[in-house]
Design a protein around this motif. Structure first.
Motif, PDB file in Angstrom:
ATOM      1  N   LEU A  87       0.618  -1.149  -0.074  1.00 22.68           N
ATOM      2  CA  LEU A  87      -0.037   0.049   0.192  1.00 22.68           C
ATOM      3  C   LEU A  87       0.975   1.394   0.224  1.00 22.68           C
ATOM      4  O   LEU A  87       0.584   2.202  -0.749  1.00 22.68           O
ATOM      5  CB  LEU A  87      -0.978   0.131   1.205  1.00 22.68           C
ATOM      6  N   TRP A  88       1.775   1.248   0.748  1.00 22.68           N
ATOM      7  CA  TRP A  88       2.701   2.551   0.980  1.00 22.68           C
ATOM      8  C   TRP A  88       3.425   2.705  -0.460  1.00 22.68           C
ATOM      9  O   TRP A  88       3.691   3.828  -0.849  1.00 22.68           O
ATOM     10  CB  TRP A  88       3.547   2.402   2.213  1.00 22.68           C
ATOM     11  N   ASP A  89       4.025   1.455  -0.844  1.00 21.83           N
ATOM     12  CA  ASP A  89       4.801   1.643  -2.303  1.00 21.83           C
ATOM     13  C   ASP A  89       3.780   2.057  -3.292  1.00 21.83           C
ATOM     14  O   ASP A  89       4.219   2.872  -4.215  1.00 21.83           O
ATOM     15  CB  ASP A  89       5.292   0.138  -2.683  1.00 21.83           C
ATOM     16  N   ASN A  90       2.628   1.866  -3.359  1.00 21.03           N
ATOM     17  CA  ASN A  90       1.525   2.331  -4.501  1.00 21.03           C
ATOM     18  C   ASN A  90       1.389   3.790  -4.373  1.00 21.03           C
ATOM     19  O   ASN A  90       1.197   4.592  -4.991  1.00 21.03           O
ATOM     20  CB  ASN A  90       0.229   1.307  -4.179  1.00 21.03           C
ATOM     21  N   GLU A 125      15.165   7.888  -0.286  1.00 21.83           N
ATOM     22  CA  GLU A 125      16.277   6.890  -0.681  1.00 21.83           C
ATOM     23  C   GLU A 125      17.430   7.228  -0.054  1.00 21.83           C
ATOM     24  O   GLU A 125      18.183   8.294   0.004  1.00 21.83           O
ATOM     25  CB  GLU A 125      16.352   6.763  -2.068  1.00 21.83           C
ATOM     26  N   LEU A 126      17.925   6.178   0.579  1.00 22.85           N
ATOM     27  CA  LEU A 126      19.211   6.335   1.363  1.00 22.85           C
ATOM     28  C   LEU A 126      20.301   5.539   0.696  1.00 22.85           C
ATOM     29  O   LEU A 126      20.028   4.400   0.289  1.00 22.85           O
ATOM     30  CB  LEU A 126      19.258   5.931   2.718  1.00 22.85           C
ATOM     31  N   ARG A 134      22.019   0.754  -1.576  1.00 24.39           N
ATOM     32  CA  ARG A 134      20.566   1.884  -1.441  1.00 24.39           C
ATOM     33  C   ARG A 134      19.586   1.097  -0.572  1.00 24.39           C
ATOM     34  O   ARG A 134      19.134  -0.079  -0.780  1.00 24.39           O
ATOM     35  CB  ARG A 134      20.044   2.083  -2.765  1.00 24.39           C
ATOM     36  N   MET A 135      18.856   1.953  -0.175  1.00 18.32           N
ATOM     37  CA  MET A 135      17.548   1.582   0.576  1.00 18.32           C
ATOM     38  C   MET A 135      16.346   2.449   0.531  1.00 18.32           C
ATOM     39  O   MET A 135      16.552   3.726   0.871  1.00 18.32           O
ATOM     40  CB  MET A 135      18.080   1.575   2.061  1.00 18.32           C
ATOM     41  N   SER A 136      15.338   2.034   0.024  1.00 13.12           N
ATOM     42  CA  SER A 136      14.113   3.025  -0.132  1.00 13.12           C
ATOM     43  C   SER A 136      13.172   3.007   1.018  1.00 13.12           C
ATOM     44  O   SER A 136      13.050   1.821   1.427  1.00 13.12           O
ATOM     45  CB  SER A 136      13.331   2.560  -1.615  1.00 13.12           C
ATOM     46  N   LEU A 157      19.522  10.350  -0.813  1.00 21.13           N
ATOM     47  CA  LEU A 157      19.707  11.084  -2.106  1.00 21.13           C
ATOM     48  C   LEU A 157      18.548  11.692  -2.556  1.00 21.13           C
ATOM     49  O   LEU A 157      17.062  11.432  -2.104  1.00 21.13           O
ATOM     50  CB  LEU A 157      19.763   9.525  -3.073  1.00 21.13           C
ATOM     51  N   PRO A 158      18.605  12.547  -3.745  1.00 25.83           N
ATOM     52  CA  PRO A 158      17.498  13.197  -4.067  1.00 25.83           C
ATOM     53  C   PRO A 158      16.741  12.138  -4.843  1.00 25.83           C
ATOM     54  O   PRO A 158      17.013  11.235  -5.439  1.00 25.83           O
ATOM     55  CB  PRO A 158      17.858  14.273  -5.110  1.00 25.83           C
ATOM     56  N   LEU A 159      15.132  12.646  -4.796  1.00 30.24           N
ATOM     57  CA  LEU A 159      14.391  11.581  -5.232  1.00 30.24           C
ATOM     58  C   LEU A 159      14.076  12.297  -6.956  1.00 30.24           C
ATOM     59  O   LEU A 159      14.247  13.158  -7.093  1.00 30.24           O
ATOM     60  CB  LEU A 159      12.956  11.934  -4.785  1.00 30.24           C
ATOM     61  N   ASN A 160      13.983  10.908  -7.635  1.00 30.87           N
ATOM     62  CA  ASN A 160      13.850  11.253  -9.012  1.00 30.87           C
ATOM     63  C   ASN A 160      12.066  11.421  -9.118  1.00 30.87           C
ATOM     64  O   ASN A 160      11.361  11.182  -8.642  1.00 30.87           O
ATOM     65  CB  ASN A 160      13.938   9.920  -9.786  1.00 30.87           C
ATOM     66  N   PRO A 161      11.995  12.552 -10.156  1.00 26.61           N
ATOM     67  CA  PRO A 161      10.587  12.961 -10.356  1.00 26.61           C
ATOM     68  C   PRO A 161       9.639  11.867 -10.822  1.00 26.61           C
ATOM     69  O   PRO A 161      10.086  11.058 -11.443  1.00 26.61           O
ATOM     70  CB  PRO A 161      10.564  13.928 -11.342  1.00 26.61           C
TER      71      PRO A 161
END
Length: 161
Positions: A87-90, A125-126, A134-136, A157-161
């Motif tokens: 759910l959180w991923d979606n 993202e770390l 990397r860890m999301s 890390l910066p998020l990708n749009p």
């Protein structure tokens, strides 16, 4: 190392097979529940305001009672944990990433972009400073040690749009 990868792949396959089986077995129950909910909604339209209020209060009480009785089981459920993460991923996929970055900006300033195990992060993202793993993070949660090397230091890390 190959045996360990095979072991984890086997566990993943078994877990995936189990989730598919649960879905197949539970789908008819979910469909029946939806049909019943539609019937209840139709009945609610013809109910008086007072009866509808009483029904709502009874339902809240029953749901609260059910939760209290099954809280321990729900907290330890792998299925509910996976459902929660899905759910959180979606929701994360639907999110405007630029808005999230603005919301997280103050926290980044406080941490100077560096995070440690035990810190909390809302979303992002770390990257491990030691091995670059990397860890999301999909929702507000505590940062754990790096699963790859055990390090406790990360950069956001910066998020990708």
């Amino acid at each position: 190392m190959s045996q360990q990868n095979d072991y984890f792949a086997d566990i993943y396959r078994k877990l995936n097979d189990w989730l598919v089986e649960v879905k197949v077995e539970q789908k008819p129950h979910i469909d029946e529940f939806i049909k019943q909910a539609k019937l209840y909604a139709g009945a609610a339209e013809t109910m008086s305001e007072e009866k509808l209020q009483q029904f709502t209060e009874n339902l809240k009480y029953d749901l609260h009672d059910f939760y209290q009785l099954n809280r321990r089981q729900a907290n330890n459920s792998v299925y509910l944990g996976l459902l929660n993460e899905t759910l959180w991923d979606n929701l994360a996929k639907l999110t405007d990433k630029s808005q999230v970055e603005w919301a997280e900006l103050v926290d980044d300033f406080n941490h100077d972009g560096l995070y440690k195990s035990g810190d909390f992060i809302g979303f992002g993202e770390l990257q491990c400073e030691q091995c670059d793993e990397r860890m999301s993070i999909m929702h507000f949660s505590e940062i754990g040690d790096c699963v790859h090397c055990g390090s406790t230091d990360f950069i956001r890390l910066p998020l990708n749009p």
